[in-house]
Design an enzyme around this catalytic site. Structure first.
Site, PDB file in Angstrom:
ATOM      1  N   ASP A 602     -22.650 -78.940 -24.721  1.00  0.00           N
ATOM      2  CA  ASP A 602     -23.789 -78.572 -23.885  1.00  0.00           C
ATOM      3  C   ASP A 602     -24.745 -77.732 -24.725  1.00  0.00           C
ATOM      4  O   ASP A 602     -24.316 -76.962 -25.604  1.00  0.00           O
ATOM      5  CB  ASP A 602     -23.328 -77.758 -22.671  1.00  0.00           C
ATOM      6  CG  ASP A 602     -24.486 -77.461 -21.728  1.00  0.00           C
ATOM      7  OD1 ASP A 602     -24.860 -78.368 -20.968  1.00  0.00           O
ATOM      8  OD2 ASP A 602     -25.014 -76.330 -21.769  1.00  0.00           O
ATOM      9  N   GLU A 604     -28.404 -75.251 -24.554  1.00  0.00           N
ATOM     10  CA  GLU A 604     -29.494 -74.584 -23.854  1.00  0.00           C
ATOM     11  C   GLU A 604     -30.691 -74.629 -24.790  1.00  0.00           C
ATOM     12  O   GLU A 604     -30.541 -74.535 -26.024  1.00  0.00           O
ATOM     13  CB  GLU A 604     -29.122 -73.145 -23.491  1.00  0.00           C
ATOM     14  CG  GLU A 604     -27.853 -73.004 -22.657  1.00  0.00           C
ATOM     15  CD  GLU A 604     -27.894 -73.773 -21.347  1.00  0.00           C
ATOM     16  OE1 GLU A 604     -29.008 -73.970 -20.806  1.00  0.00           O
ATOM     17  OE2 GLU A 604     -26.826 -74.182 -20.853  1.00  0.00           O
ATOM     18  N   HIS A 740     -25.219 -72.507 -16.783  1.00  0.00           N
ATOM     19  CA  HIS A 740     -26.362 -72.506 -17.695  1.00  0.00           C
ATOM     20  C   HIS A 740     -26.137 -71.643 -18.931  1.00  0.00           C
ATOM     21  O   HIS A 740     -27.102 -71.238 -19.590  1.00  0.00           O
ATOM     22  CB  HIS A 740     -27.660 -72.113 -16.982  1.00  0.00           C
ATOM     23  CG  HIS A 740     -28.080 -73.114 -15.946  1.00  0.00           C
ATOM     24  ND1 HIS A 740     -28.340 -74.437 -16.229  1.00  0.00           N
ATOM     25  CD2 HIS A 740     -28.255 -72.973 -14.599  1.00  0.00           C
ATOM     26  CE1 HIS A 740     -28.668 -75.075 -15.132  1.00  0.00           C
ATOM     27  NE2 HIS A 740     -28.614 -74.206 -14.120  1.00  0.00           N
ATOM     28  N   ASP A 745     -20.624 -74.323 -19.428  1.00  0.00           N
ATOM     29  CA  ASP A 745     -20.954 -75.650 -18.894  1.00  0.00           C
ATOM     30  C   ASP A 745     -20.119 -76.732 -19.572  1.00  0.00           C
ATOM     31  O   ASP A 745     -19.643 -77.673 -18.921  1.00  0.00           O
ATOM     32  CB  ASP A 745     -22.443 -75.940 -19.104  1.00  0.00           C
ATOM     33  CG  ASP A 745     -23.326 -75.188 -18.114  1.00  0.00           C
ATOM     34  OD1 ASP A 745     -22.759 -74.456 -17.277  1.00  0.00           O
ATOM     35  OD2 ASP A 745     -24.555 -75.336 -18.180  1.00  0.00           O
TER      36      ASP A 745
END
Length: 763
Positions: A602, A604, A740, A745
């Site tokens: 994942d 960000e 998040h 995640d």
């Protein structure tokens, strides 16, 4: 190295070069109009010639003197006067208005509307335009739509504008000259410009060129056929707007194409023209079918020789007979075998190509059952008998690579050859005849493929030499001949095949290990002969993979789940088998390896666009057999400000990443972590896209098989209200304590992967 600069007169230099070439090579086929064009152009002064060529190289036919300002030419008005006096331009007529409206600026359109307003009494103008909302703030399309509804003599008003408009003339004579040079109607001279800038190679094969036509009737018919193609495309567009006119328009075209002369003899030039004629008739037949005009379609297909028109013809015959049979049954009459059956028998007895025979055999067996029951055609047999090979899901989306890995593990040398393998062998073995022979059908310095290949004229032209070269495929020095051709011509741009570093490594064993027939000839000979005789049909459809082991060759067409094998691919497989090669289809079946390695990842980011935004955090979990093996987690310095809305969503701010590593700092470590795994993410397109973009910025190739948990949760757990990560974790009671943030995640997504694999293994 800086590109060369072109002087302001380069347009004229290029046009003069074209006219000189055409004059030297095509005197016998020039029309009176084209000769007059050349003579009148030569009589123009320098400025007039420069301006005319400038106009010819711009879009459209209508120009104003205000847009024709060039330092090297000077004021446009006196130059346009000379061009008009010589018949190269003329004042606008009603037939020029369509191009005029297309090129008109909004300001000039508004000027015209004000002039139109002055033609009417104020009260009448107000009533006339009450529903039109003519305002200067309106867009040009809306203003133009309103203008075209006005009962105005636009030509008179255009003459009142401060700028003077003219339309180019003598376009047919010009297009004929273009056609003689390029072999198509080419409206610009960009190839000359690219050559002078050093971008495009030209003249690398030969310096002396034969004309593409030597007889005027032949050249004029070819030009007529060249003009027909864009006209048919335009007809297709018009019929979408006015379908009710299809019958009348297509009937007129049927009369037109019926008047086109048939081949005068069996020369390669006439065969090429008949091929073009057939292609146009096929396109018109497809249009007629589209508008349910089957009788017209049949007439067009009957004028089109060979496949695929023959397939459409047989299918339409069958449809007609089905309708007639129903009427006869209702009337109590006996049905007689119709022309579809006899036509199919004719195709089977004398097919124009392998594809036609495959279609006819398959259709005949399915529709007429000659032995009292349905029999499998060769087409069906190839598909039915294809072995199934289990390939690791690691190669999802990369089916050929999966099968390559499968056979490499068994000790095979495997190449992804497909069409280029055969095109390269063809091009290199016949290089001299194709590109360098004084009679080869390259008709100007820019052409990179003989123009007579598609029609079979190349074989007619060099039949004796070609047959000798086909016999030389098994000669002791064949390999050295091929290697010499590769080394001598490597990198020369051509429109047959592309060069790559493995080409010799592929071609040499293909030549050396090809089976030999009883007469001592190579199994390559019938394949290359078919390409020479009918290049258009035999230049594509070749199997994906070439396998080599113990001096034995195998060819495999890869069929992944959901793939459709085309008929021309089956035809190539049959041809290879008939020639003596081992060629087959192999169906792939994806396997779920319980020990497959996954990396669930994942990211960000600073925003939603991988091309412009950057990664600020990566979290990844390595999983095998449901067990977590390792994790990877780091903040990333994006070398830019983190927007406040991202901070509110993730909790990550610019201060937190100020001393974090850049992506370049961790790229090697991340690449190692991802090695030999399937890339898994919730909405993998997003995460994969950002990781790939970051590697791309470092000029590092990045490609991995992907598994998207959004897509697969929808597939294996349908009917849920939402498939967002948060909602899924809530629904299935999966721990997600810090949504998040990347590693949290990714850890939650691991649980979704386990659920998906449980269902996948059951299926």
């Amino acid at each position: 190295m800086a590109q060369p600069e072109l002087d302001s007169g380069y347009y004229l230099q290029h046009f003069n070069e074209l006219l000189q070439f055409v004059s030297e090579h095509y005197q016998p086929v020039l029309t009176s109009d084209s000769r007059l064009f050349i003579n009148d152009f030569s009589a123009l002064n320098e400025s007039a010639r420069q301006l005319l060529v400038r106009m010819l190289n711009r879009k459209g036919l209508v120009f104003s003197d205000a847009e024709l300002s060039y330092l090297e030419i000077g004021p446009a008005a006196p130059v346009l006067a000379e061009l008009t006096a010589r018949g190269f331009t003329a004042p606008l007529t009603s037939s020029d208005l369509a191009d005029f409206w297309l090129r008109l600026t909004k300001d000039t359109l508004w000027q015209l509307l004000q002039l139109a307003k002055n033609e009417f009494a104020p009260a009448y103008w107000a009533a006339l335009t009450a529903s039109m909302a003519i305002k200067k703030s309106q867009t040009k399309p809306l203003l133009l739509g309103a203008a075209l509804k006005l009962p105005v003599d636009w030509l008179t008003l255009i003459d009142k504008l401060p700028q003077r408009y003219v339309a180019l003339q003598r376009q047919d004579a010009l297009n004929y000259l273009y056609f003689l040079y390029f072999g198509r109607i080419e409206a610009n001279l960009s190839l000359f410009t690219l050559r002078d800038l050093g971008i495009r190679q030209s003249g690398q094969f030969k310096q002396q060129f034969q004309p593409r036509f030597t007889e005027a009737p032949q050249a004029l018919l070819a030009y007529q056929l060249a003009k027909a193609k864009p006209a048919i495309i335009e007809l297709s567009k018009q019929l979408k707007k006015q379908p009710e006119s299809a019958a009348q328009a297509l009937s007129q075209w049927l009369n037109e194409v019926s008047s086109w002369p048939a081949a005068a003899d069996n020369s390669s030039e006439d065969q090429a023209l008949q091929l073009k004629r057939s292609e146009h008739c096929y396109l018109l037949g497809k249009l007629a079918e589209q508008y349910k005009l089957n009788d017209l379609a049949i007439s067009f297909y009957q004028l089109s020789n060979g496949f695929p028109a023959s397939e459409r013809l047989a299918r339409l015959y069958y449809l007609q007979e089905q309708s007639q049979d129903q009427l006869q049954e209702q009337a109590g009459l006996q049905n007689d075998p119709g022309r579809c059956q006899s036509y199919l028998q004719q195709l089977l007895a004398d097919p124009s190509c392998d594809e036609e025979w495959l279609f006819a055999e398959d259709f005949y067996r399915r529709k007429f059952y000659p032995s009292g029951g349905v029999q499998r055609s060769q087409l069906t047999c190839l598909l039915h008998d294809a072995p199934i090979v289990g390939v690791d899901e690691l190669y999802l989306g990369q089916a050929e690579q999966g099968l390559i890995g499968h056979y490499q593990a068994q000790g095979y040398t495997v190449f992804h050859g497909e069409n280029n393998l055969w095109l390269a062998l063809f091009g290199l073995w016949f290089w001299h005849e194709l590109f360098e022979h004084q009679l080869s059908a390259l008709h100007n310095p820019f052409e990179r493929r003989p123009r007579n290949l598609a029609s079979g004229g190349f074989y007619q032209q060099f039949a004796e030499v070609i047959e000798q070269k086909l016999q030389q495929l098994t000669a002791p020095n064949a390999a050295s001949q091929l290697l010499a051709a590769i080394t001598t011509h490597y990198g020369k741009a051509n429109n047959l095949f592309y060069w790559h570093t493995e080409l010799a490594e592929q071609l040499m064993p293909l030549l050396s290990f090809a089976p030999q027939n009883e007469d001592g000839s190579s199994a390559l000979a019938p394949i290359l002969r078919a390409m020479v005789q009918d290049f258009k049909r035999h230049s594509s459809g070749y199997p994906d993979l070439l396998l080599i082991k113990d001096q034995q060759l195998q060819f495999i067409e890869v069929k992944a789940p959901g793939d459709k094998i085309q008929r021309h691919q089956l035809a190539r497989l049959l041809a290879l088998n008939n020639a003596g090669f081992n060629a087959r289809i192999e169906k792939l079946q994806w396997m779920v390896d319980p020990n497959r390695l996954y990396v669930v990842l994942d990211v960000e980011t600073t925003g939603g666009k991988a091309g412009s935004d950057r990664v600020i955090e990566i979290g990844a979990v390595k999983v095998q057999a449901g067990e977590v093996l390792d994790t990877f987690s780091t903040l990333i310095n994006p070398q830019r400000y983190i927007p406040s809305f991202i901070t509110r969503l993730t909790g990550i701010n610019s201060a937190m990443v100020a001393n974090a590593p850049t992506f370049a700092d961790i790229a090697a470590k991340l690449s190692e972590f991802l090695q030999a795994a399937v890339f898994v993410a919730h909405n993998s397109k997003f995460d994969y896209g950002f990781i790939r973009a970051e590697f791309t910025r470092l000029d590092i190739p990045f490609a991995m098989p992907q598994l998207c948990t959004v897509v697969n949760m929808r597939r294996y757990y349908p009917g849920l209200e939402s498939y967002s990560l948060g909602k899924l974790c809530q629904h299935f009671d999966i721990k997600l304590s810090n949504h998040h943030r990347a590693l949290d995640d990714a850890t939650a997504t691991v649980e979704l992967l386990k659920m998906i694999n449980a269902r996948r293994q059951l299926s």
